[in-house]
Design a protein around this motif. Structure first.
Motif, PDB file in Angstrom:
ATOM      1  N   HIS A 178       6.551-100.113 -41.808  1.00  0.00           N
ATOM      2  CA  HIS A 178       6.047 -99.438 -43.007  1.00  0.00           C
ATOM      3  C   HIS A 178       4.806 -98.613 -42.706  1.00  0.00           C
ATOM      4  O   HIS A 178       4.650 -97.495 -43.194  1.00  0.00           O
ATOM      5  CB  HIS A 178       5.747-100.465 -44.098  1.00  0.00           C
ATOM      6  N   LYS A 179       3.949 -99.160 -41.878  1.00  0.00           N
ATOM      7  CA  LYS A 179       2.719 -98.460 -41.501  1.00  0.00           C
ATOM      8  C   LYS A 179       3.029 -97.097 -40.886  1.00  0.00           C
ATOM      9  O   LYS A 179       2.273 -96.153 -41.028  1.00  0.00           O
ATOM     10  CB  LYS A 179       2.017 -99.359 -40.478  1.00  0.00           C
ATOM     11  N   HIS A 180       4.148 -97.026 -40.184  1.00  0.00           N
ATOM     12  CA  HIS A 180       4.473 -95.787 -39.465  1.00  0.00           C
ATOM     13  C   HIS A 180       5.620 -95.010 -40.112  1.00  0.00           C
ATOM     14  O   HIS A 180       6.181 -94.106 -39.506  1.00  0.00           O
ATOM     15  CB  HIS A 180       4.811 -96.109 -38.008  1.00  0.00           C
ATOM     16  N   GLY A 181       5.982 -95.400 -41.313  1.00  0.00           N
ATOM     17  CA  GLY A 181       7.013 -94.646 -42.011  1.00  0.00           C
ATOM     18  C   GLY A 181       8.404 -94.789 -41.411  1.00  0.00           C
ATOM     19  O   GLY A 181       9.250 -93.916 -41.571  1.00  0.00           O
ATOM     20  N   VAL A 182       8.645 -95.903 -40.713  1.00  0.00           N
ATOM     21  CA  VAL A 182       9.990 -96.155 -40.188  1.00  0.00           C
ATOM     22  C   VAL A 182      10.846 -96.681 -41.340  1.00  0.00           C
ATOM     23  O   VAL A 182      10.389 -97.481 -42.159  1.00  0.00           O
ATOM     24  CB  VAL A 182       9.943 -97.190 -39.034  1.00  0.00           C
TER      25      VAL A 182
ATOM     26  N   ARG B 231      10.993 -94.369 -31.212  1.00  0.00           N
ATOM     27  CA  ARG B 231       9.613 -94.134 -31.664  1.00  0.00           C
ATOM     28  C   ARG B 231       8.727 -95.253 -31.188  1.00  0.00           C
ATOM     29  O   ARG B 231       8.890 -96.396 -31.619  1.00  0.00           O
ATOM     30  CB  ARG B 231       9.561 -94.066 -33.185  1.00  0.00           C
ATOM     31  N   GLU B 232       7.787 -94.929 -30.316  1.00  0.00           N
ATOM     32  CA  GLU B 232       6.835 -95.939 -29.880  1.00  0.00           C
ATOM     33  C   GLU B 232       5.610 -95.858 -30.787  1.00  0.00           C
ATOM     34  O   GLU B 232       5.068 -94.774 -30.986  1.00  0.00           O
ATOM     35  CB  GLU B 232       6.430 -95.712 -28.425  1.00  0.00           C
ATOM     36  N   VAL B 233       5.232 -96.989 -31.342  1.00  0.00           N
ATOM     37  CA  VAL B 233       4.121 -96.988 -32.304  1.00  0.00           C
ATOM     38  C   VAL B 233       3.144 -98.120 -31.989  1.00  0.00           C
ATOM     39  O   VAL B 233       3.501 -99.091 -31.317  1.00  0.00           O
ATOM     40  CB  VAL B 233       4.643 -97.161 -33.753  1.00  0.00           C
ATOM     41  N   ASP B 234       1.912 -97.981 -32.489  1.00  0.00           N
ATOM     42  CA  ASP B 234       0.937 -99.062 -32.371  1.00  0.00           C
ATOM     43  C   ASP B 234       1.379-100.223 -33.241  1.00  0.00           C
ATOM     44  O   ASP B 234       1.806-100.026 -34.380  1.00  0.00           O
ATOM     45  CB  ASP B 234      -0.432 -98.594 -32.872  1.00  0.00           C
TER      46      ASP B 234
ATOM     47  N   VAL C   5       4.718-103.244 -39.482  1.00  0.00           N
ATOM     48  CA  VAL C   5       4.507-102.165 -38.504  1.00  0.00           C
ATOM     49  C   VAL C   5       5.403-100.975 -38.876  1.00  0.00           C
ATOM     50  O   VAL C   5       4.958 -99.825 -38.872  1.00  0.00           O
ATOM     51  CB  VAL C   5       4.818-102.651 -37.070  1.00  0.00           C
TER      52      VAL C   5
ATOM     53  N   LYS D  83       2.025-102.260 -28.402  1.00  0.00           N
ATOM     54  CA  LYS D  83       2.898-101.223 -28.950  1.00  0.00           C
ATOM     55  C   LYS D  83       4.294-101.807 -29.103  1.00  0.00           C
ATOM     56  O   LYS D  83       4.645-102.783 -28.447  1.00  0.00           O
ATOM     57  CB  LYS D  83       2.968-100.027 -27.998  1.00  0.00           C
TER      58      LYS D  83
ATOM     59  N   THR E  59       8.574-100.384 -29.994  1.00  0.00           N
ATOM     60  CA  THR E  59       9.439 -99.216 -30.123  1.00  0.00           C
ATOM     61  C   THR E  59      10.547 -99.496 -31.126  1.00  0.00           C
ATOM     62  O   THR E  59      11.184-100.556 -31.082  1.00  0.00           O
ATOM     63  CB  THR E  59      10.064 -98.869 -28.750  1.00  0.00           C
TER      64      THR E  59
END
Ligand code: FES
Length: 107
Positions: free
Chosen positions: A29-33, A14-17, A27, A3, A5
């Motif tokens: 872009h994948k999570h819309g950051v 925002r902690e994301v995979d 990463v 993960k 952040t």
């Protein structure tokens, strides 16, 4: 899965995979950051600029000369600035934390 952040411009964390082998830019872009990455990782822009948490900075591979050159022109450069497209997730980077730099457009 590792993960990472992102600390957004408003201070929200925002902690994301962060799948192995993806760059921090991918990463994001994948999570819309909201990290731009105009050249899609070909070291021709500096819009994927992130500020790495100091604890993590020394654990990253050193930037290439090309990356350093691009960073020199990045807006809001800081001591631990890196280009997000050049940081690739590995197991060792599980927990990596980066902040988004101030936006040129803001204010
Ligand atoms: Fe352009 Fe990283 S996306 S240098």
């Amino acid at each position: 899965m590792p993960k990472m952040t992102f600390i957004e411009r408003n201070g929200e964390q925002r902690e994301v995979d962060a799948p192995l082998g993806l760059s921090v830019l991918e990463v994001a872009h994948k999570h819309g950051v909201d990290l731009e990455g105009a050249c899609e990782g070909s070291l021709a822009c500096s819009t994927c600029h992130v500020i790495v948490a100091p604890d993590w900075f020394d654990r990253l591979k050193r930037p290439s000369e090309d990356e350093e050159d691009m960073l020199d022109v990045a807006f809001g450069l800081q001591k631990t600035s890196r280009l997000g497209c050049q940081i690739v997730m590995t197991e060792a980077l599980d927990g990596l934390t980066v902040s988004l730099p101030p936006s040129k457009k803001a204010g």
